[in-house]
Design an enzyme around this catalytic site. Structure first.
Site, PDB file in Angstrom:
ATOM      1  N   ASP A  25      74.066 -68.264  -5.675  1.00 54.30           N
ATOM      2  CA  ASP A  25      73.046 -69.290  -5.496  1.00 54.30           C
ATOM      3  C   ASP A  25      72.608 -69.749  -6.886  1.00 54.30           C
ATOM      4  O   ASP A  25      73.199 -69.386  -7.889  1.00 54.30           O
ATOM      5  CB  ASP A  25      71.862 -68.741  -4.685  1.00 54.30           C
ATOM      6  CG  ASP A  25      71.089 -67.709  -5.476  1.00 54.30           C
ATOM      7  OD1 ASP A  25      71.654 -67.173  -6.452  1.00 54.30           O
ATOM      8  OD2 ASP A  25      69.932 -67.434  -5.141  1.00 54.30           O
ATOM      9  N   CYS A  76      64.863 -63.408 -14.752  1.00 55.32           N
ATOM     10  CA  CYS A  76      65.627 -64.428 -15.485  1.00 55.32           C
ATOM     11  C   CYS A  76      65.393 -65.794 -14.853  1.00 55.32           C
ATOM     12  O   CYS A  76      66.313 -66.468 -14.395  1.00 55.32           O
ATOM     13  CB  CYS A  76      67.115 -64.069 -15.463  1.00 55.32           C
ATOM     14  SG  CYS A  76      68.113 -64.978 -16.660  1.00 55.32           S
ATOM     15  N   TYR A 105      77.385 -70.856  -0.152  1.00 50.41           N
ATOM     16  CA  TYR A 105      76.425 -69.790  -0.427  1.00 50.41           C
ATOM     17  C   TYR A 105      76.098 -68.988   0.821  1.00 50.41           C
ATOM     18  O   TYR A 105      76.200 -67.754   0.847  1.00 50.41           O
ATOM     19  CB  TYR A 105      75.123 -70.349  -1.026  1.00 50.41           C
ATOM     20  CG  TYR A 105      74.030 -69.318  -0.914  1.00 50.41           C
ATOM     21  CD1 TYR A 105      74.018 -68.232  -1.787  1.00 50.41           C
ATOM     22  CD2 TYR A 105      73.084 -69.359   0.106  1.00 50.41           C
ATOM     23  CE1 TYR A 105      73.064 -67.227  -1.654  1.00 50.41           C
ATOM     24  CE2 TYR A 105      72.140 -68.373   0.242  1.00 50.41           C
ATOM     25  CZ  TYR A 105      72.127 -67.312  -0.637  1.00 50.41           C
ATOM     26  OH  TYR A 105      71.212 -66.314  -0.492  1.00 50.41           O
ATOM     27  N   CYS A 165      62.453 -61.849 -20.748  1.00 50.40           N
ATOM     28  CA  CYS A 165      63.520 -61.025 -21.318  1.00 50.40           C
ATOM     29  C   CYS A 165      63.024 -59.614 -21.682  1.00 50.40           C
ATOM     30  O   CYS A 165      63.793 -58.656 -21.670  1.00 50.40           O
ATOM     31  CB  CYS A 165      64.107 -61.699 -22.554  1.00 50.40           C
ATOM     32  SG  CYS A 165      64.935 -63.271 -22.196  1.00 50.40           S
ATOM     33  N   GLU A 224      68.492 -66.906   5.513  1.00 49.89           N
ATOM     34  CA  GLU A 224      69.282 -67.605   4.499  1.00 49.89           C
ATOM     35  C   GLU A 224      69.155 -69.117   4.632  1.00 49.89           C
ATOM     36  O   GLU A 224      69.066 -69.832   3.637  1.00 49.89           O
ATOM     37  CB  GLU A 224      70.752 -67.192   4.582  1.00 49.89           C
ATOM     38  CG  GLU A 224      71.026 -65.735   4.217  1.00 49.89           C
ATOM     39  CD  GLU A 224      70.608 -65.391   2.803  1.00 49.89           C
ATOM     40  OE1 GLU A 224      70.407 -66.311   1.991  1.00 49.89           O
ATOM     41  OE2 GLU A 224      70.463 -64.187   2.504  1.00 49.89           O
ATOM     42  N   CYS A 270      63.637 -57.340 -18.838  1.00 55.09           N
ATOM     43  CA  CYS A 270      64.972 -57.427 -18.222  1.00 55.09           C
ATOM     44  C   CYS A 270      65.785 -56.155 -18.450  1.00 55.09           C
ATOM     45  O   CYS A 270      65.866 -55.665 -19.575  1.00 55.09           O
ATOM     46  CB  CYS A 270      65.728 -58.624 -18.784  1.00 55.09           C
ATOM     47  SG  CYS A 270      67.397 -58.793 -18.112  1.00 55.09           S
ATOM     48  N   CYS A 310      72.764 -58.959 -23.091  1.00 57.58           N
ATOM     49  CA  CYS A 310      72.733 -60.352 -22.637  1.00 57.58           C
ATOM     50  C   CYS A 310      73.211 -61.293 -23.740  1.00 57.58           C
ATOM     51  O   CYS A 310      72.630 -61.356 -24.829  1.00 57.58           O
ATOM     52  CB  CYS A 310      71.317 -60.744 -22.212  1.00 57.58           C
ATOM     53  SG  CYS A 310      71.159 -62.488 -21.742  1.00 57.58           S
TER      54      CYS A 310
END
Length: 300
Positions: free
Chosen positions: A138, A193, A120, A200, A37, A203, A209
């Site tokens: 994030d 995305c 985060y 899209c 991370e 997706c 959306c």
DNA sequence: TTCCAGTGGT
DNA sequence: ACCACAGGAA
């Protein structure tokens, strides 16, 4: 009954399409996840992969890293960028040993108190290493939630409390399912995305959306000023650090002087490195990575 | 808000 | 050239 909620659909997509990243394997330790991370803060996955493995091989536990010098942490950081993170990660290891007996803590409050661990990273560790239910927000998650739920382009440069609330409301009640959903939403932002060229057509939630329904409105407001690099202190810091990283022990300032002509700027950059705990002065006119060279003799 | 590095994609 | 990238801290 199939789960038709936003998180449910994205999670199902994730289980079929997730990238095979090593820190996602179930047997990976909380320490290994914490390292990933921190490395992933502003550094793309592809460049983190080899560095993450090298760090774990060398420092499998917080105690192992805490027992080594900041100089070695900086060297092992390589060219991931923002090398302050290497020093903070070692400071973090020291804090974990001192405060938590060498085990990465599992409480959000304790995680947030660690060096280099912010909003985060603390939630990411709590969720991905310990399976807790927290919104993990994030830049990817912020973008996905703003677009898909609010129908807006984005939320701005930083994560706001409202972004945490909006994301939390999407999470399923079960902690394990919530952690999975968090990883899934993040992955969706990273792979589908995306900021520049969202796909899209591929997706899993394109049917629900809000952003797509509204014609994918572009961001309006004041665009952020471009982050220059050439000619900035950051470039000079990079050059100085590159030289110190390759050397063992102290480097005379005459050699450092050669990496940048402007005396004022070079001195400012070097002073900044000292302030940030990356570099320390040695003797009359030399500098080295912090703690580089032979360990101080143990006196007791 | 600004600083912090470094790289690869578009 | 420009931008985005699993942010954090002063």
């Amino acid at each position: 009954m199939t789960d038709t909620t936003f998180a449910g659909q994205v999670s199902r997509w994730y289980e079929e399409n997730a990238r095979d990243l090593p820190w996602r394997k179930p047997e990976v330790s909380p320490w290994a996840i914490l390292i990933s991370e921190v490395m992933l803060q502003q550094t793309p996955v592809a460049r983190v992969l080899p560095a993450w493995q090298a760090w774990l091989d060398r420092w499998p536990t917080p105690a192992a890293l805490a027992g080594d010098s900041p100089a070695e942490a900086i060297r092992m950081w390589g060219r991931l960028g923002y090398p302050r993170r290497a020093v903070r990660l070692r400071d973090c290891a020291v804090a974990i040993v001192e405060r938590h007996g060498g085990e990465v803590p599992d409480r959000l409050e304790q995680l947030l108190a660690l060096p280099g661990v912010g909003t985060y990273t603390a939630r990411a560790v709590a969720a991905f290493a310990y399976g807790q239910r927290h919104p993990v927000v994030d830049t990817n998650v912020r973008r996905v939630v703003c677009r898909a739920i609010a129908g807006e382009p984005d939320a701005g440069p930083a994560t706001r409390p409202a972004d945490l609330v909006a994301t939390e409301e999407l999470l399923p009640p079960e902690p394990a399912a919530a952690a999975l959903a968090s990883a899934a939403i993040m992955e969706l932002g990273a792979v589908i995305c995306t900021a520049r060229s969202p796909r899209c057509d591929a997706c899993p939630v394109n049917a629900i959306c809000a952003w797509r329904a509204s014609g994918r409105v572009a961001p309006i407001g004041p665009t952020r000023r471009p982050q220059r690099y050439a000619g900035t202190d950051r470039q000079v810091r990079g050059l100085l650090l590159g030289l110190l990283r390759e050397s063992t022990g102290p480097v005379p300032h005459q050699r450092l002087d050669q990496v940048w002509a402007d005396d004022v700027q070079r001195a400012r950059a070097l002073a900044g490195l000292v302030t940030d705990g990356l570099v320390e002065p040695i003797g009359e006119a030399s500098f080295r990575l912090v703690g580089d060279g032979p360990l101080a003799p143990v006196t007791d």
